[in-house]
Design an enzyme around this catalytic site. Structure first.
Site, short mmCIF file in Angstrom:
data_model
loop_
_atom_site.label_atom_id
_atom_site.label_comp_id
_atom_site.label_asym_id
_atom_site.label_seq_id
_atom_site.Cartn_x
_atom_site.Cartn_y
_atom_site.Cartn_z
N CYS A 1 28.83 -40.27 7.09
CA CYS A 1 28.45 -40.31 5.68
C CYS A 1 26.95 -40.57 5.56
CB CYS A 1 29.18 -41.42 4.97
SG CYS A 1 30.93 -41.47 5.31
N ARG B 1 24.59 -34.48 8.99
CA ARG B 1 25.38 -35.55 9.58
C ARG B 1 26.88 -35.28 9.49
NH1 ARG B 1 21.94 -39.90 10.33
NH2 ARG B 1 23.70 -41.25 10.70
N TRP C 1 32.35 -38.57 4.63
CA TRP C 1 33.15 -38.01 5.72
C TRP C 1 34.44 -38.81 5.71
CZ3 TRP C 1 35.17 -39.54 10.55
CH2 TRP C 1 35.46 -38.51 11.45
N ASN D 1 29.15 -46.53 3.69
CA ASN D 1 29.42 -45.94 5.00
C ASN D 1 30.11 -47.01 5.82
OD1 ASN D 1 27.93 -43.79 4.16
ND2 ASN D 1 26.20 -44.13 5.54
N GLY D 2 31.14 -46.66 6.54
CA GLY D 2 31.82 -47.64 7.38
C GLY D 2 33.28 -47.78 7.00
N GLU E 1 30.57 -29.65 29.32
CA GLU E 1 29.66 -29.61 28.18
C GLU E 1 29.68 -28.22 27.52
OE1 GLU E 1 28.28 -31.65 26.40
OE2 GLU E 1 26.60 -30.68 25.41
N LYS F 1 30.76 -27.53 23.63
CA LYS F 1 29.90 -26.84 22.65
C LYS F 1 30.68 -25.73 21.96
CE LYS F 1 27.46 -29.13 22.30
NZ LYS F 1 27.13 -30.37 22.93
N GLU G 1 33.29 -27.16 19.52
CA GLU G 1 32.72 -27.82 18.35
C GLU G 1 32.28 -26.86 17.26
OE1 GLU G 1 29.59 -30.26 20.31
OE2 GLU G 1 30.39 -31.79 18.98
N HIS H 1 45.19 -25.68 40.96
CA HIS H 1 46.20 -26.75 40.82
C HIS H 1 46.85 -26.73 39.43
CE1 HIS H 1 45.17 -28.45 44.69
NE2 HIS H 1 43.89 -28.36 44.37
N LYS I 1 27.58 -36.09 12.78
CA LYS I 1 26.50 -36.18 13.75
C LYS I 1 26.54 -37.50 14.51
CE LYS I 1 22.96 -35.02 16.12
NZ LYS I 1 23.30 -34.24 17.33
C1 AGP Z 1 28.16 -33.47 20.90
O1 AGP Z 1 27.83 -32.17 20.61
C2 AGP Z 1 28.81 -34.23 19.88
N1 AGP Z 1 28.71 -33.84 18.58
C3 AGP Z 1 29.37 -35.58 20.22
O2 AGP Z 1 30.26 -35.41 21.26
C4 AGP Z 1 28.33 -36.66 20.59
O3 AGP Z 1 27.72 -36.36 21.80
C5 AGP Z 1 29.04 -38.03 20.65
O4 AGP Z 1 29.58 -38.32 19.41
C6 AGP Z 1 28.11 -39.14 21.09
O5 AGP Z 1 27.04 -39.29 20.22
P1 AGP Z 1 25.77 -40.15 20.61
O6 AGP Z 1 25.12 -39.48 21.77
O7 AGP Z 1 24.93 -40.14 19.38
O8 AGP Z 1 26.28 -41.52 20.98
#
Ligand code: AGP
Length: 607
Positions: free
Chosen positions: A2, A27, A73, A99-100, A480, A484, A487, A503, A602
């Site tokens: 948020c 975000r 969010w 937020n929270g 990774e 990507k 996501e 396996h 984010k």
């Molecule tokens: C990566 O593309 C992500 N959106 C997510 O996995 C991110 O890396 C994770 O939430 C950790 O965030 P940070 O590095 O800000 O702690």
């Protein structure tokens, strides 16, 4: 997650709040709203984008000089108009953005209902507004303090009341809040990007602190009403860093920035002649590092993947046993942290709640904890004993890209620093430093093959499942690459160590499951080629990331993207780049919202 913006001063607050919310769109959010307070409260909010809110506000002809705005969010309650922030109390005199998560909201809500309050939303946030109303006796800051003393959980809050026009109250517990100081005007936000175009003078609230903003001053207090002296800081990053600069998306801009950001991460830290590395931020920890017997990396998502690369680097260069833990799991285990164990928390944002909780757990066990963060002034940067900043500049794209390569750059340098006092001689040190220095221009060469990668993405855009395989240091890169793709293009993708395919995952291989192999020239190249053959024998299609000059591989795969040769330890810095581009172009060709992928945030500030 948020985003919050608040303002009091002479400007027309509505366009300012909308612009601030737009700056924080990256975000991740699902609804948005504003409350304008000029002695009466006007609230406009709805599910959907800020552009939708902008239209609603225009239609409602809302105007004023102080107010708050929020992008939500969803955590408690569906993303709809009623659950969107700001929330109000019974008499609609108080409006707040939060937020929270309020952990004890349910019991507080029951008590308030018994006292006659009626709730309209499913959110935990609405409880705070009713609680403040219940405790209000003409002094808003005092009512806020009393309410927050009863609350358990995390919050970044911006609060206004129609009884106090021109006043905005901000408070923090576990969720970032920054106060921007102007001339005759003041700002509050959860992310300084929201007001950076108007002021760079700022203070960051600590947990348990609140700020009372009026146009002419900001007063800082604790929740027990003790005054606090806070020093103004200058936010130094360039406004261009939070703009797209001609690129179609922030993600593409950030992928393309990597030659620069990787260079920035090593700037001033390489001792070329000595074949060594120095870190200003770790100077006082020199002894702890040289006596360390075991290392634990903590992180989530991409940062966890960087930790996995770090594991190989630290074991190879420093000969130290390493464990890489998901922050979210570490906290709920019984971690064994004997003397000599040191912990590195890896986080781009420096605000990830799971990682913060894991840091606190490690500290509770007495372990020294160091941060590897991008955001200066972030909670993780402040809560760790020392650390290294990435200096990659603000990362706006929800999919982390440049932070990953900077994290690996920093981890490589740390491993080399620890290795030089253990098992890496000056000659090998010099060789590695030189190879590292050459990485930025090698990334530029990969970026030059963008068009080819786009063509491949276009060809495979209808595939709904992908397998990513790599070995050694390139196994985390496979993870990774798969993350990507998931996501931002919502394509199912799995990463595996290449040898694990036989396996189990081999059962999935057919024409509809393209397999991305990282097949660079290193000690496992021949074995990876055998795995490629196994896929081909089952009718699978193969996309390979290979080393420049490997003309043989062309005969065995459907697509190949080349990366320049480098020391095997540095290959992740190169092999990840085509995978980032592949995910990006797949998302573009599937018509996905690259910078604001569905359901993602984010920085994940809830556990
Ligand atoms: C990566 O593309 C992500 N959106 C997510 O996995 C991110 O890396 C994770 O939430 C950790 O965030 P940070 O590095 O800000 O702690």
């Amino acid at each position: 997650m948020c985003g919050i913006i608040g303002y009091c001063g002479p400007r027309d607050v509505v366009p300012l709040l909308i612009a601030g919310l737009k700056r924080m769109e990256y975000r991740g959010y699902d609804s948005a709203g504003i409350a304008v307070n000029d002695g009466s409260l006007r609230i406009v909010k709805d599910a959907g984008k800020v552009s939708n809110l902008e239209q609603l506000v225009r239609d409602a002809a809302v105007k004023g000089h102080s107010g708050i705005g929020h992008t939500r969010w969803a955590t408690h309650g569906a993303p709809n108009q009623v659950n969107a922030h700001p929330h109000t109390d019974e008499s609609a005199s108080i409006a707040l953005a939060h937020n929270g998560i309020i952990e004890n909201y349910s019991s507080l809500r029951q008590e308030l209902i018994r006292s006659g309050h009626t709730f309209v939303s499913d959110t935990d946030t609405e409880t705070i507004a009713h609680l403040i109303e219940e405790l209000y006796e003409g002094d808003l800051p005092h009512a806020v303090q009393k309410a927050l003393r009863l609350i358990r959980g995390t919050y970044g809050l911006a609060i206004v009341s129609r009884h106090h026009p021109g006043m905005v109250i901000a408070a923090r517990m576990g969720s970032p809040m920054v106060i921007g100081h102007g001339h005759g005007e003041n700002f509050v936000a959860s992310d300084p990007a929201a007001f950076l175009s108007m002021t760079r003078e700022a203070t960051y609230l600590e947990d348990g602190e609140m700020a009372v903003l009026t146009p002419d001053k900001v007063e800082y207090r604790t929740l027990s009403d003790e005054p606090i002296d806070k020093k103004l800081e200058q936010i130094t990053y360039d406004i261009a860093a939070i703009e797209k600069g001609g690129f179609a998306h922030f993600m593409l801009k950030e992928i393309c920035e990597q030659p620069q950001t990787v260079a920035d991460s090593m700037r001033g830290r390489l001792l070329i002649e000595e074949g060594a590395v120095k870190f200003g931020g770790m100077a006082q920890a020199k002894e702890i590092l040289s006596e360390a017997k075991r290392v634990i990396f903590l992180g989530c998502g991409t940062s966890w993947h960087a930790g996995l690369v770090g594991e190989y680097l630290f074991e190879e260069l420093a000969g130290i046993p390493v464990e890489v833990e998901y922050s979210s799991e570490f906290r709920y285990r019984s971690p064994i942290l004997e003397p000599g164990t040191i912990v590195f928390a890896i986080s781009q944002s420096g605000e990830t709640a799971d990682t913060l909780a894991a840091i606190r757990e490690a500290k509770r066990h007495g372990a020294p904890v160091f941060g590897i963060c991008n955001v200066v002034g972030s909670a993780i940067a402040r809560e760790t004993d020392a650390g290294v900043f990435l200096h990659a500049g603000p990362e706006i794209g929800v999919a982390s890209t440049k932070a990953f390569t900077s994290q690996i750059t920093v981890l490589f340098m740390l491993a080399l620093q620890m290795g030089r006092s253990r098992r890496v001689g000056a000659g090998r040190g010099r060789e590695l430093v030189q190879q590292l220095k050459d990485i930025p221009q090698k990334i530029s060469r990969i970026l030059a093959s963008r068009e080819k990668i786009e063509t491949i993405a276009h060809r495979y855009r209808d595939s709904n499942n992908f397998l990513y395989l790599g070995r050694g240091l390139n196994f985390p890169v496979a993870l990774e690459g798969a993350l990507k793709l998931k996501e931002i293009s919502y394509v199912h993708a799995e990463g595996y160590p290449a040898a694990e395919m036989k396996h189990g995952p081999i059962a999935l291989i057919d024409r509809d499951m393209p397999v991305v192999f990282i097949a660079t020239h290193d000690g496992t190249y021949e074995k990876v080629i055998s795995n490629i053959e196994e896929v081909r024998a089952r009718g699978g299609r193969v996309l390979a990331i290979a080393t420049e000059g490997d003309t043989e591989i062309v005969k065995r795969v459907d697509e190949v993207v080349y990366v320049p040769e480098t020391d095997a330890l540095l290959t992740p810095l190169l092999t990840v780049v085509p995978l980032q581009l592949l995910a990006y172009y797949m998302a573009v060709h599937r018509g996905c919202d690259v910078d604001q992928p569905r359901n993602l945030a984010k920085s994940v500030t809830v556990e």
